[in-house]
Design an enzyme around this catalytic site. Structure first.
Site, PDB file in Angstrom:
ATOM      1  N   ASP A 124     -18.245 -40.312 -56.166  1.00  0.00           N
ATOM      2  CA  ASP A 124     -17.035 -39.552 -56.504  1.00  0.00           C
ATOM      3  C   ASP A 124     -16.113 -39.553 -55.293  1.00  0.00           C
ATOM      4  O   ASP A 124     -16.584 -39.501 -54.148  1.00  0.00           O
ATOM      5  CB  ASP A 124     -17.387 -38.122 -56.896  1.00  0.00           C
ATOM      6  CG  ASP A 124     -18.039 -38.027 -58.271  1.00  0.00           C
ATOM      7  OD1 ASP A 124     -17.772 -38.904 -59.124  1.00  0.00           O
ATOM      8  OD2 ASP A 124     -18.803 -37.078 -58.496  1.00  0.00           O
ATOM      9  N   ASP A 168     -14.925 -41.078 -64.633  1.00  0.00           N
ATOM     10  CA  ASP A 168     -14.820 -39.721 -65.179  1.00  0.00           C
ATOM     11  C   ASP A 168     -13.452 -39.501 -65.820  1.00  0.00           C
ATOM     12  O   ASP A 168     -13.342 -38.858 -66.870  1.00  0.00           O
ATOM     13  CB  ASP A 168     -15.026 -38.678 -64.076  1.00  0.00           C
ATOM     14  CG  ASP A 168     -16.393 -38.755 -63.421  1.00  0.00           C
ATOM     15  OD1 ASP A 168     -17.354 -39.197 -64.087  1.00  0.00           O
ATOM     16  OD2 ASP A 168     -16.495 -38.378 -62.241  1.00  0.00           O
TER      17      ASP A 168
END
EC number: 3.4.23.36
Length: 166
Positions: free
Chosen positions: A126, A144
């Site tokens: 991330d 995402d």
């Protein structure tokens, strides 16, 4: 005369899988760039509300189950593979419904992008960090984002379909 449903052409999956592959490509290239540029935990402020960071997520969305003993890697990988199979079935069956199929293609690309991370790195990479002062939204990635956009479009498509049937 009885109505019959015709099967979609055998290539009906191609455009939707193409969208998924583009999502996977951008997702993986962005993660490679971040891994080459940042040390774990490092952050670079781009604006007063947005940073690039490098964090590892061993759990699911918002770090759910990230502190579990390791079983979650395989559980979320299996979930991603299962979702892939269901989505491919739905795309094959409903490929003529454009918005529905685009939605599923985005979700598929995002799911596979994160599955690749789990298989290659053991966790999801991330790096997008939005914040307001000291409050930070959980870091996320392009996969995402594709999943979220796909889910929003899926809800919109369903609401539109329900309203149209009234």
């Amino acid at each position: 005369m009885a109505k019959t449903l015709s099967k979609p052409a055998s290539g009906a999956l191609a455009p939707w899988l193409g969208i998924s592959l583009i999502v996977i490509l951008f997702d993986q290239l962005s993660k490679i760039a971040i891994l080459k540029t940042f040390a774990y935990g490092a952050q670079h402020a781009l604006t007063s509300f947005f940073n690039l960071v490098l964090v590892y997520n061993r759990g699911a969305a918002f770090g759910f189950l990230s502190t579990a003993s390791g079983w979650q890697r395989w559980a979320f990988t299996a979930l991603g593979v299962g979702a892939t199979l269901v989505i491919c079935f739905l795309l094959k069956r409903h490929g003529h419904q454009r918005l529905f199929s685009v939605s599923l293609a985005l979700i598929l690309g995002g799911a596979l992008g994160n599955v690749i991370d789990r298989l290659v790195y053991g966790h999801v990479i991330d790096f997008l960090d939005f914040h307001l002062g000291a409050w930070h939204f959980p870091a996320f990635n392009l996969a995402d984002s594709a999943i979220t956009i796909g889910a929003v479009l899926l809800i919109y498509d369903e609401l539109r379909r329900v309203r149209g049937s009234r």
